[in-house]
Design a protein around this motif. Structure first.
Motif, PDB file in Angstrom:
ATOM      1  N   MET A   1       0.824  -1.202   0.000  1.00  0.00           N
ATOM      2  CA  MET A   1       0.000   0.000   0.000  1.00  0.00           C
ATOM      3  C   MET A   1       0.860   1.254   0.000  1.00  0.00           C
ATOM      4  SD  MET A   1      -2.879   1.165   2.826  1.00  0.00           S
ATOM      5  CE  MET A   1      -1.624   1.463   4.088  1.00  0.00           C
ATOM      6  N   VAL A   2       0.406   2.223  -0.786  1.00  0.00           N
ATOM      7  CA  VAL A   2       0.963   3.571  -0.773  1.00  0.00           C
ATOM      8  C   VAL A   2      -0.183   4.524  -0.472  1.00  0.00           C
ATOM      9  CG1 VAL A   2       2.087   5.390  -2.087  1.00  0.00           C
ATOM     10  CG2 VAL A   2       2.810   3.009  -2.386  1.00  0.00           C
ATOM     11  N   THR A   3      -0.015   5.380   0.528  1.00  0.00           N
ATOM     12  CA  THR A   3      -1.064   6.281   0.967  1.00  0.00           C
ATOM     13  C   THR A   3      -0.655   7.717   0.719  1.00  0.00           C
ATOM     14  OG1 THR A   3      -1.748   4.732   2.686  1.00  0.00           O
ATOM     15  CG2 THR A   3      -2.488   6.996   2.913  1.00  0.00           C
ATOM     16  N   CYS A   4      -1.571   8.470   0.135  1.00  0.00           N
ATOM     17  CA  CYS A   4      -1.351   9.895  -0.112  1.00  0.00           C
ATOM     18  C   CYS A   4      -2.416  10.688   0.646  1.00  0.00           C
ATOM     19  CB  CYS A   4      -1.406  10.195  -1.605  1.00  0.00           C
ATOM     20  SG  CYS A   4      -0.111   9.397  -2.583  1.00  0.00           S
ATOM     21  N   GLY A   5      -2.217  10.814   1.947  1.00  0.00           N
ATOM     22  CA  GLY A   5      -3.111  11.603   2.755  1.00  0.00           C
ATOM     23  C   GLY A   5      -4.499  11.031   2.931  1.00  0.00           C
ATOM     24  N   HIS A   6      -4.685   9.734   2.681  1.00  0.00           N
ATOM     25  CA  HIS A   6      -6.007   9.125   2.748  1.00  0.00           C
ATOM     26  C   HIS A   6      -6.181   8.390   4.076  1.00  0.00           C
ATOM     27  CE1 HIS A   6      -9.675   8.113   0.589  1.00  0.00           C
ATOM     28  NE2 HIS A   6      -9.626   6.928   1.137  1.00  0.00           N
ATOM     29  N   PRO A   7      -7.417   8.308   4.579  1.00  0.00           N
ATOM     30  CA  PRO A   7      -7.635   7.551   5.819  1.00  0.00           C
ATOM     31  C   PRO A   7      -7.199   6.110   5.683  1.00  0.00           C
ATOM     32  CG  PRO A   7      -9.569   8.875   5.296  1.00  0.00           C
ATOM     33  CD  PRO A   7      -8.654   8.962   4.115  1.00  0.00           C
ATOM     34  N   PRO A   8      -6.617   5.520   6.727  1.00  0.00           N
ATOM     35  CA  PRO A   8      -6.108   4.142   6.628  1.00  0.00           C
ATOM     36  C   PRO A   8      -7.253   3.145   6.512  1.00  0.00           C
ATOM     37  CG  PRO A   8      -5.964   4.919   8.880  1.00  0.00           C
ATOM     38  CD  PRO A   8      -6.370   6.108   8.067  1.00  0.00           C
ATOM     39  N   PRO A   9      -7.066   2.099   5.709  1.00  0.00           N
ATOM     40  CA  PRO A   9      -8.090   1.046   5.640  1.00  0.00           C
ATOM     41  C   PRO A   9      -8.115   0.218   6.919  1.00  0.00           C
ATOM     42  CG  PRO A   9      -6.181   0.445   4.310  1.00  0.00           C
ATOM     43  CD  PRO A   9      -5.948   1.843   4.793  1.00  0.00           C
ATOM     44  N   LEU A  10      -9.195  -0.519   7.089  1.00  0.00           N
ATOM     45  CA  LEU A  10      -9.358  -1.369   8.266  1.00  0.00           C
ATOM     46  C   LEU A  10      -9.198  -2.830   7.863  1.00  0.00           C
ATOM     47  CD1 LEU A  10     -12.461   0.307   9.966  1.00  0.00           C
ATOM     48  CD2 LEU A  10     -10.029   0.737  10.400  1.00  0.00           C
ATOM     49  N   LEU A  11      -8.443  -3.580   8.686  1.00  0.00           N
ATOM     50  CA  LEU A  11      -8.247  -5.011   8.481  1.00  0.00           C
ATOM     51  C   LEU A  11      -9.006  -5.760   9.563  1.00  0.00           C
ATOM     52  CD1 LEU A  11      -6.845  -7.377   7.013  1.00  0.00           C
ATOM     53  CD2 LEU A  11      -4.939  -7.100   8.635  1.00  0.00           C
ATOM     54  N   LEU A  12      -9.928  -6.630   9.137  1.00  0.00           N
ATOM     55  CA  LEU A  12     -10.712  -7.447  10.053  1.00  0.00           C
ATOM     56  C   LEU A  12     -10.129  -8.858  10.048  1.00  0.00           C
ATOM     57  CD1 LEU A  12     -12.566  -5.016   9.172  1.00  0.00           C
ATOM     58  CD2 LEU A  12     -14.507  -6.513   9.661  1.00  0.00           C
ATOM     59  N   HIS A  13      -9.439  -9.208  11.138  1.00  0.00           N
ATOM     60  CA  HIS A  13      -8.732 -10.483  11.219  1.00  0.00           C
ATOM     61  C   HIS A  13      -9.012 -11.120  12.582  1.00  0.00           C
ATOM     62  CE1 HIS A  13      -5.584 -13.507  10.892  1.00  0.00           C
ATOM     63  NE2 HIS A  13      -5.091 -13.084  12.053  1.00  0.00           N
TER      64      HIS A  13
END
Length: 427
Positions: A234-246
């Motif tokens: 993943m590369v993020t450009c100022g975006h909210p982080p995704p959520l991992l359901l594990h």
């Protein structure tokens, strides 16, 4: 139909039962019958009710010998005029509705072309998505998402354009087009992000208003999920982080070194750092925009996305998205203040599916179309942007340049990465 017909029948029945020398002032009530019909029936039905109304009033006049009197004739003329006017108005309203329905159909088709619905299966991933536009009668806005298959992985993008309206939709369409085109080249994620940054800068080089030039940007996150290894990059450009359901746990996949939003690369030298996380079979990954986590209820409480998603860790992507959509709308009272988008995906243990349309790479053939033969000499021409022009003209020049050089690479099998990644600043 029962209400206007009942009104006409009641007035005629009362007049018929009353003595011939007694005239009750009920005839003016007949004017209400065509007006009521026009509120819910078609123009044809309205005209028929109007004709029945006039006939009933004439019959009443014959029964009480009122035809020929000035007052009764004026009432008949008024009734005819009202019936004709409401029928014509209803006809014009029906024509307006047809035109509006056609425009809405074209608009919906255009919006779905810009933001294509994601298939339920992409490679080894099960996918579900939802888009909630804040603007009424709109399917999309400034949020965006897309998925592209390569030969070894699946690439996804989710983003949020600053602003709303047609300008935001245009910026989202440009970024989606650039992503769909460049993601097939299987370049490294930093190179892909640099290409997207340059595409956004080209588009924003000539803004509509000069005082908004520094305010246009797009937050985005690009994710690459290999088919074989249980990982995601993943590369993020100022975006909210995704959520991992594990395994009953919800964790935010935060970037260690997030880059600035797309469109702000001119202000700094962005470092597109790639973060790697584990995505095992059965895990759910939830991508979202800030319109979801910033949605508030009437008391001003933000929507607790992580908490609500954590209670559905065993759901399928479709069930999770359906639950979150319903819960989000209930939280805000049915209307969002900002666009919201969510994409849920789950890695499966089975082999990658190749039946998706996005899984097919663009074909390369030895045959060169006639049109490309004609534009071959143009491929080597330098691109000189003309400044001081409208944003629409600048976009046209950019599109022409990208189109010509894209086909040059396919035809001539020649590539000049430096020129592809070059951003020319206004003089």
């Amino acid at each position: 139909m029962a209400l206007p017909l009942g009104l006409i029948a009641t007035v005629m029945l009362v007049d018929a039962l009353s003595p011939s020398d007694v005239v009750l002032p009920l005839d003016p009530l007949l004017i209400a019958a065509p007006a009521l019909t026009a509120s819910f029936a078609s123009s044809l039905v309205t005209g028929i009710i109007g004709a029945i109304d006039v006939a009933g009033m004439v019959e009443t006049g014959l029964l009480h010998h009122l035809l020929g009197s000035m007052l009764f004739d004026a009432e008949v003329i008024a009734l005819v005029a009202v019936a004709v006017i409401v029928t014509v108005c209803r006809r014009l309203r029906e024509r307006h509705w047809r035109v509006l329905a056609q425009v809405r159909t074209v608009s919906e088709a255009t919006q779905r072309v810009v933001l294509r619905p994601l298939p339920r299966r992409i490679g080894p991933l099960r996918v579900a998505s939802v888009y909630l536009a804040a603007q009424e009668q709109a399917l999309i806005g400034g949020d965006l998402y897309a998925a592209v298959r390569t030969s070894t992985s699946t690439r996804l993008i989710i983003g949020d354009v600053m602003g709303k309206g047609l300008t935001a939709i245009g910026d989202a369409a440009l970024l989606l087009g650039a992503f769909r085109e460049a993601a097939h080249r299987q370049a490294a994620l930093p190179d892909l992000m640099a290409y997207l940054e340059h595409s956004v800068c080209w588009n924003l080089a000539e803004p509509t208003e000069s005082d908004q030039a520094a305010e246009c940007f797009i937050t985005a996150a690009v994710i690459d999920i290999p088919d074989v290894t249980p990982q995601l990059h993943m590369v993020t450009c100022g975006h909210p982080p995704p959520l991992l359901l594990h395994e009953r746990q919800v964790s935010a996949l935060r970037a260690t070194r997030p880059a600035p939003p797309l469109g702000l690369g001119e202000l700094t030298a962005p470092d597109y750092h790639v973060d790697t996380f584990t995505l095992e079979p059965g895990d759910l990954l939830l991508l979202h925009t800030d319109g979801v986590i910033e949605a508030r209820d009437p008391r001003g409480v933000f929507y607790p996305l992580a908490e609500r998603a954590g209670s559905r860790v065993h759901d399928s992507p479709q069930s999770l998205i359906h639950h979150l959509r319903t819960d989000l709308l209930a939280h805000v009272g049915g209307h969002l203040a900002d666009d919201a988008a969510m994409v849920a995906l789950q890695r499966t243990a089975g082999p990658a599916s190749t039946c998706s349309r996005d899984s097919r790479a663009p074909p390369r053939t030895g045959a060169e179309p006639g049109l490309l033969k004609e534009i071959r000499p143009l491929c080597n021409m330098p691109f000189q942007p003309v400044h001081g022009r409208s944003r629409r003209s600048a976009q046209s020049d950019v599109i022409q340049r990208v189109w010509l050089r894209k086909h040059r690479c396919r035809v001539c099998e020649a590539s000049r990465p430096q020129e592809w990644n070059e951003v020319r600043q206004p003089h």
